[in-house]
Design a protein around this motif. Sequence first.
Motif, PDB file in Angstrom:
ATOM      1  N   PHE A 204       0.869  -1.169   0.000  1.00  0.00           N
ATOM      2  CA  PHE A 204       0.000   0.000   0.000  1.00  0.00           C
ATOM      3  C   PHE A 204       0.911   1.225   0.000  1.00  0.00           C
ATOM      4  N   ASP A 205       1.112   1.792  -1.151  1.00  0.00           N
ATOM      5  CA  ASP A 205       2.046   2.906  -1.340  1.00  0.00           C
ATOM      6  C   ASP A 205       1.369   4.213  -0.923  1.00  0.00           C
ATOM      7  N   LEU A 206       1.187   4.345   0.374  1.00  0.00           N
ATOM      8  CA  LEU A 206       0.430   5.470   0.938  1.00  0.00           C
ATOM      9  C   LEU A 206       1.018   6.816   0.552  1.00  0.00           C
ATOM     10  N   TYR A 207       2.335   6.917   0.545  1.00  0.00           N
ATOM     11  CA  TYR A 207       2.995   8.198   0.296  1.00  0.00           C
ATOM     12  C   TYR A 207       3.436   8.360  -1.161  1.00  0.00           C
ATOM     13  N   LYS A 208       2.906   7.460  -2.009  1.00  0.00           N
ATOM     14  CA  LYS A 208       3.099   7.556  -3.465  1.00  0.00           C
ATOM     15  C   LYS A 208       4.578   7.677  -3.847  1.00  0.00           C
ATOM     16  N   GLU A 209       5.335   6.713  -3.382  1.00  0.00           N
ATOM     17  CA  GLU A 209       6.758   6.661  -3.700  1.00  0.00           C
ATOM     18  C   GLU A 209       7.008   6.169  -5.126  1.00  0.00           C
ATOM     19  N   GLY A 210       6.047   5.435  -5.680  1.00  0.00           N
ATOM     20  CA  GLY A 210       6.192   4.940  -7.051  1.00  0.00           C
ATOM     21  C   GLY A 210       6.439   3.450  -7.093  1.00  0.00           C
ATOM     22  N   LYS A 211       6.211   2.867  -8.262  1.00  0.00           N
ATOM     23  CA  LYS A 211       6.320   1.417  -8.430  1.00  0.00           C
ATOM     24  C   LYS A 211       7.746   0.940  -8.225  1.00  0.00           C
ATOM     25  N   LYS A 212       7.864  -0.285  -7.713  1.00  0.00           N
ATOM     26  CA  LYS A 212       9.151  -0.944  -7.565  1.00  0.00           C
ATOM     27  C   LYS A 212       9.098  -2.257  -8.334  1.00  0.00           C
ATOM     28  N   ASP A 213      10.207  -2.633  -8.928  1.00  0.00           N
ATOM     29  CA  ASP A 213      10.261  -3.822  -9.774  1.00  0.00           C
ATOM     30  C   ASP A 213       9.763  -5.063  -9.039  1.00  0.00           C
ATOM     31  N   ASN A 214       8.874  -5.801  -9.705  1.00  0.00           N
ATOM     32  CA  ASN A 214       8.379  -7.096  -9.228  1.00  0.00           C
ATOM     33  C   ASN A 214       7.577  -7.019  -7.932  1.00  0.00           C
ATOM     34  N   ILE A 215       7.113  -5.823  -7.582  1.00  0.00           N
ATOM     35  CA  ILE A 215       6.301  -5.653  -6.379  1.00  0.00           C
ATOM     36  C   ILE A 215       4.901  -5.197  -6.778  1.00  0.00           C
ATOM     37  N   ILE A 216       3.895  -5.913  -6.335  1.00  0.00           N
ATOM     38  CA  ILE A 216       2.511  -5.523  -6.590  1.00  0.00           C
ATOM     39  C   ILE A 216       2.133  -4.426  -5.604  1.00  0.00           C
ATOM     40  N   SER A 217       1.628  -3.313  -6.126  1.00  0.00           N
ATOM     41  CA  SER A 217       1.347  -2.169  -5.246  1.00  0.00           C
ATOM     42  C   SER A 217       0.055  -1.475  -5.636  1.00  0.00           C
ATOM     43  N   VAL A 218      -0.499  -0.759  -4.664  1.00  0.00           N
ATOM     44  CA  VAL A 218      -1.667   0.097  -4.880  1.00  0.00           C
ATOM     45  C   VAL A 218      -1.414   1.409  -4.151  1.00  0.00           C
ATOM     46  N   GLN A 219      -2.066   2.458  -4.598  1.00  0.00           N
ATOM     47  CA  GLN A 219      -1.973   3.746  -3.911  1.00  0.00           C
ATOM     48  C   GLN A 219      -3.298   4.135  -3.269  1.00  0.00           C
ATOM     49  N   ASN A 220      -4.296   3.284  -3.446  1.00  0.00           N
ATOM     50  CA  ASN A 220      -5.608   3.455  -2.834  1.00  0.00           C
ATOM     51  C   ASN A 220      -6.097   2.070  -2.443  1.00  0.00           C
ATOM     52  N   LEU A 221      -6.626   1.922  -1.244  1.00  0.00           N
ATOM     53  CA  LEU A 221      -7.023   0.598  -0.779  1.00  0.00           C
ATOM     54  C   LEU A 221      -8.061  -0.063  -1.675  1.00  0.00           C
ATOM     55  N   ILE A 222      -8.913   0.729  -2.289  1.00  0.00           N
ATOM     56  CA  ILE A 222      -9.962   0.154  -3.130  1.00  0.00           C
ATOM     57  C   ILE A 222      -9.379  -0.544  -4.356  1.00  0.00           C
ATOM     58  N   GLU A 223      -8.178  -0.164  -4.786  1.00  0.00           N
ATOM     59  CA  GLU A 223      -7.534  -0.823  -5.913  1.00  0.00           C
ATOM     60  C   GLU A 223      -7.265  -2.290  -5.646  1.00  0.00           C
ATOM     61  N   ILE A 224      -7.278  -2.695  -4.385  1.00  0.00           N
ATOM     62  CA  ILE A 224      -7.041  -4.100  -4.045  1.00  0.00           C
ATOM     63  C   ILE A 224      -8.132  -4.990  -4.645  1.00  0.00           C
ATOM     64  N   LYS A 225      -9.294  -4.424  -4.905  1.00  0.00           N
ATOM     65  CA  LYS A 225     -10.367  -5.191  -5.548  1.00  0.00           C
ATOM     66  C   LYS A 225      -9.952  -5.707  -6.920  1.00  0.00           C
ATOM     67  N   ASN A 226      -9.023  -5.024  -7.560  1.00  0.00           N
ATOM     68  CA  ASN A 226      -8.545  -5.457  -8.882  1.00  0.00           C
ATOM     69  C   ASN A 226      -7.505  -6.559  -8.795  1.00  0.00           C
ATOM     70  N   ILE A 227      -7.064  -6.863  -7.573  1.00  0.00           N
ATOM     71  CA  ILE A 227      -5.993  -7.851  -7.387  1.00  0.00           C
ATOM     72  C   ILE A 227      -6.508  -9.109  -6.722  1.00  0.00           C
ATOM     73  N   LEU A 228      -7.405  -8.954  -5.764  1.00  0.00           N
ATOM     74  CA  LEU A 228      -7.927 -10.100  -5.002  1.00  0.00           C
ATOM     75  C   LEU A 228      -9.416 -10.274  -5.221  1.00  0.00           C
TER      76      LEU A 228
END
Length: 228
Positions: A204-228
Amino acid sequence: MFENIKMVLFDLDHTLWDFDKNHEIALKNTYDKYIKKDINFDELHLYYNKINHKLWEKYRKEQITQVELRTQRFKIVFEHFDIKLEDKIKEIDAFYLNSLSQQKETINGSFEIIDYLNNNYEIGILTNGFESTQHKKMKSSGLDKHFNFIITSDKANALKPNKKIFEYTASKAGHDIKDIVYIGDDFENDILGALNANMKAIWFDLYKEGKKDNIISVQNLIEIKNIL
């Protein structure tokens, strides 16, 4: 994206429970009761956060004890600002933690994503932090009604990112560690810690640091619906 998931675990602070907002309120309450005449609140707030972060890093690395963490943070701050309250440090820390645990602010989307996931998975909490304080935070915010599985670092006798806390939690949950997904905001302690223990993770990239290689991330909790 993930297969055979049986359980979803959440970090608490900065992930579901809005630590930044709640901490500021609790620190302001502490400032108003004990410190107000001695120093500007914004200056105190900024310096306290810096010191508290450093001490928590030491605590996670087992370089200091919980008692040392709780006494040193205010002691160092008071010394820095020449505030003469050394004899009240334990009282002030207890007041701060009590005020902190009474705060109710949660991260946007917390209850919606909890309800969504609860339809398909077991859900739980895995959090660094003091046992009684973390449970009080959940009760004050209403999060406790949605979880009956809560593991704190106090209970596990280990702190993230140590893989022991993730292994302990999987054992208590009764699931293979590979069948659990952990969601947290701290990249090193939550995400790398979970992955190192062979637990799946969503950052959960709360502070919007940006994507990291091979790491699944979201910047909003609701985006988790697209993953699980």
